[in-house]
Scaffold this motif. Structure first.
Motif, short mmCIF file in Angstrom:
data_model
loop_
_atom_site.label_atom_id
_atom_site.label_comp_id
_atom_site.label_asym_id
_atom_site.label_seq_id
_atom_site.Cartn_x
_atom_site.Cartn_y
_atom_site.Cartn_z
N ALA A 132 40.35 -5.88 -2.68
CA ALA A 132 40.27 -5.08 -3.90
C ALA A 132 40.40 -5.97 -5.14
N ALA A 133 41.29 -6.95 -5.10
CA ALA A 133 41.45 -7.87 -6.22
C ALA A 133 40.19 -8.69 -6.44
N LEU A 134 39.58 -9.15 -5.34
CA LEU A 134 38.33 -9.90 -5.45
C LEU A 134 37.22 -9.03 -6.03
N ALA A 135 37.12 -7.79 -5.55
CA ALA A 135 36.09 -6.88 -6.06
C ALA A 135 36.31 -6.58 -7.54
N ALA A 136 37.55 -6.44 -7.97
CA ALA A 136 37.84 -6.16 -9.37
C ALA A 136 37.44 -7.34 -10.26
N SER A 137 37.72 -8.55 -9.80
CA SER A 137 37.35 -9.71 -10.62
C SER A 137 35.84 -9.89 -10.67
N VAL A 138 35.15 -9.59 -9.58
CA VAL A 138 33.68 -9.65 -9.57
C VAL A 138 33.12 -8.57 -10.48
N ALA A 139 33.68 -7.36 -10.45
CA ALA A 139 33.21 -6.27 -11.30
C ALA A 139 33.42 -6.60 -12.77
N ALA A 140 34.55 -7.20 -13.10
CA ALA A 140 34.82 -7.59 -14.50
C ALA A 140 33.80 -8.63 -14.95
N ALA A 141 33.48 -9.58 -14.08
CA ALA A 141 32.48 -10.59 -14.44
C ALA A 141 31.11 -9.94 -14.61
#
Length: 154
Positions: free
Chosen positions: A31-40
């Motif tokens: 979830a943390a990885l997906a959130a950082s990718v979504a923010a980018a």
């Protein structure tokens, strides 16, 4: 014979709890990885949206001209409405109190003045106004309201 301190039922619960904990840790990391990718992704989409090379100037001017036409139409409607209210007051159909009469009269004068001003604008001046509005719109959209960088936080 060594007797295990945990019964088979307790051993099974311990194994399940460890498995659940590992799954929760993996899920949190994903979830943390997906959130950082979504923010980018969002930041990249905003950058592309704000890039002047991606702006179709013809569409911007069409939008601004349509908005100007709607504004003139609305001013005409408001002026007609206020003038109708004044005529109804003078004929005695619908009397306005002193405060309302003063407000409606003032609005009628202001709407008429603004409508006359907008109708008297020559095409060159109108094009300059639309160009200025387009530049203002671009400046407004280019402001970065969303800050995704945590290092800028105090």
């Amino acid at each position: 014979d060594r007797i295990s301190p945990l019964s088979p039922k307790n051993q099974l619960e311990t194994i399940l709890n460890q498995s659940t904990m590992k799954t929760a840790i993996l899920f949190t990391a994903a979830a943390a990885l997906a959130a950082s990718v979504a923010a980018a992704d969002i930041k990249e989409k905003l950058r592309q949206f704000r890039d002047p090379a991606n702006v179709n100037q013809e569409n911007v001017f069409k939008l601004l001209n349509d908005r100007h036409a709607r504004r003139m139409e609305k001013l005409g409607e408001l002026l007609e409405e206020r003038q109708t209210q004044l005529v109804d007051h003078e004929r005695g159909h619908r009397k306005l109190n002193t405060e309302d009469h003063a407000r409606v009269t003032r609005q009628s004068v202001n709407f008429e003045r603004k409508l006359t001003q907008l109708k008297s604008v020559d095409p060159t001046e109108h094009a300059d106004m639309m160009q200025h509005d387009a530049e203002s719109l671009y400046r407004l959209n280019s402001v970065d309201y969303l800050d995704f960088d945590s290092k800028n936080k105090n």
